[in-house]
Scaffold this motif. Sequence first.
Motif, PDB file in Angstrom:
ATOM      1  N   LEU A  29       0.809  -1.389   0.205  1.00 21.54           N
ATOM      2  CA  LEU A  29       0.047  -0.036   0.043  1.00 21.54           C
ATOM      3  C   LEU A  29       0.798   1.171   0.073  1.00 21.54           C
ATOM      4  O   LEU A  29       0.597   2.365  -0.856  1.00 21.54           O
ATOM      5  CB  LEU A  29      -0.993  -0.103   1.072  1.00 21.54           C
ATOM      6  N   LEU A  30       1.813   1.267   0.914  1.00 22.94           N
ATOM      7  CA  LEU A  30       2.813   2.352   0.953  1.00 22.94           C
ATOM      8  C   LEU A  30       3.606   2.701  -0.245  1.00 22.94           C
ATOM      9  O   LEU A  30       3.588   3.674  -0.635  1.00 22.94           O
ATOM     10  CB  LEU A  30       3.666   2.648   2.033  1.00 22.94           C
ATOM     11  N   ASP A  31       4.055   1.571  -0.836  1.00 18.75           N
ATOM     12  CA  ASP A  31       4.642   1.843  -2.317  1.00 18.75           C
ATOM     13  C   ASP A  31       3.975   2.278  -3.187  1.00 18.75           C
ATOM     14  O   ASP A  31       4.206   2.969  -4.066  1.00 18.75           O
ATOM     15  CB  ASP A  31       5.172   0.245  -2.828  1.00 18.75           C
ATOM     16  N   THR A  32       2.522   1.808  -3.066  1.00 21.05           N
ATOM     17  CA  THR A  32       1.654   2.418  -4.291  1.00 21.05           C
ATOM     18  C   THR A  32       1.315   3.827  -4.148  1.00 21.05           C
ATOM     19  O   THR A  32       1.220   4.383  -4.932  1.00 21.05           O
ATOM     20  CB  THR A  32       0.329   1.464  -4.042  1.00 21.05           C
ATOM     21  N   TYR A  33       1.109   4.174  -3.001  1.00 19.91           N
ATOM     22  CA  TYR A  33       0.912   5.495  -2.451  1.00 19.91           C
ATOM     23  C   TYR A  33       2.233   6.387  -3.126  1.00 19.91           C
ATOM     24  O   TYR A  33       1.878   7.573  -3.632  1.00 19.91           O
ATOM     25  CB  TYR A  33       0.460   5.737  -1.166  1.00 19.91           C
ATOM     26  N   ASN A  34       3.278   6.110  -2.605  1.00 22.80           N
ATOM     27  CA  ASN A  34       4.623   6.748  -3.099  1.00 22.80           C
ATOM     28  C   ASN A  34       4.614   6.953  -4.459  1.00 22.80           C
ATOM     29  O   ASN A  34       5.241   7.913  -4.939  1.00 22.80           O
ATOM     30  CB  ASN A  34       5.676   5.989  -2.370  1.00 22.80           C
TER      31      ASN A  34
END
Length: 536
Positions: A29-34
Amino acid sequence: MAVATLASRVAGFLRILVLAAALGLGSRLLDTYNVANTLPNAVYELVVGGTMASIVVPLLTRAALDEPDGGVLYAQRLLSLIVYVLGAVTVLAIVVAPWLIDLYAPGFTAEQRELAIVFSRFFLPQILFYGLSATTSAILNTRGRFAAGAWAPLCNSVIVIAVGLTYLAVAGSTVAGGSAPGGPASAGPPAEGGGTGLSTGHLLLLGLGTTAGVVAQTVLVLWALSRSGFPVRLRLDPRGIGIRRIGKLGVWVLLAVVASQTLTAAATRAASWAGPGGVTAYQNASAVYLVPYAVIAVSVMTAILPRLSQYAARGERQRVTTGLSRAVRTALVVMAPIAAAFLLLGPHIATVLFAHGNSSAATVRVLGLVLAGFGLTLVPFTSYMILQRGLYALQDTRTSALITALVAAVGVAGCAAAGFLLPGEEIVIGIPVAYALAYTVGLNVTALVLRRRLGYLDGRRLLRTHVRVLVATAAGAGCAGLVVWAVNATTWAGAFLTVTGAVLAGAVGYLAAGRLMRLAELRHLLNLALPGLRTW
């Protein structure tokens, strides 16, 4: 300006930490957001971002000197042109968002890709607001007003911090394979390597809240420009600002920005192949290492560029050389010990900053190693960027672009080699090493070019300062290394104690050695910061 930048960067740090704790460092999720949140910056830089320092500021400075109205009409027309161009680019970027995601993150799963596309369509309108903010800040800078542009990012970070804390409070935390307390599994951040499902409410919170921060940043600088007495208005016809001349200069700037963004894309693509958390480890480590650069070097470069442009416009090339030499030496005495700290304390710093909330211990470890690698990059990158301002002041965008292309070629080759030679998660550790090699090449080539253009580059003084700083940094690193060896930390508290003790010991060793070496630049900075300290 440095104080304002420091406050903004501290808030930016807190923003990174809050998002890592809320969305889960090491999660998909954080990879996607970033990655999605990287796209507006990348597209903006590709279209106009690179022209701000190399073309816009020098042109605004010359207009302020030459035009009878102090360059007001010129600035209004330029601001209007930026709005019209970026408005069209924003619409186009939203349409081609799926292709942009595929370009930057080929290693994403199908679920990540779909969520990244949705996120990007919330984030891509930031392109227009980044352009407004940057152009407005440039107009303020050419009028000797630097504070608003330095403080504005603080508003952005505060809003996103509030968004992250709200998400953490509403979505709760997760355990491996479980759901968020008090809600469905899709509501909370996923476990390491897990899914990326989000409820509609949480998606809107993250998407709209993140973009709201950029809007607030823009509103602040527009308000400051209006308060300065500048009449803020759009001109329906932006002609009359030398669009052909800008375009002629901009061709080479575009080459430079394409090269720079190619390097960024290559690094992000390589990190996406490193598995869950790879992109975040690379981007967060990069954000940490860029903090001292932003606080010190960017403050120096923002202040000297209008002055260098004036010297160049008057043909005072000796003063251009003097200004560049002073800027490089001033930045060096601060950057060198910080670079040594990253090399020595990278894993400990990563533990202190990121080992919280939903963060993955494995990703924290990799992030620390990446940060240590960036310690090799900090000094050559800073000096390279400062010397590039000399070419900008001379309006030699062609040479600057060719050097940037060379830097990108070396960096891309290094990232490709890391992806080919290193296994799994270690790919991301090779990225900062590739950056260090690329910027070292760029620094040396830029120095040689400027020496030919300006006649000389104050080489003896620069070499003398570098040698003295190297000796002082080695002394400080030795003191800090003794603390690391003595504590031998394995816990968060131990890492915190190690970082605190090593920084204090290293600072004492560096300052003592700097005094013995008669490091004039360090003495000058200390006397500015502590006027009562006269023993230096």
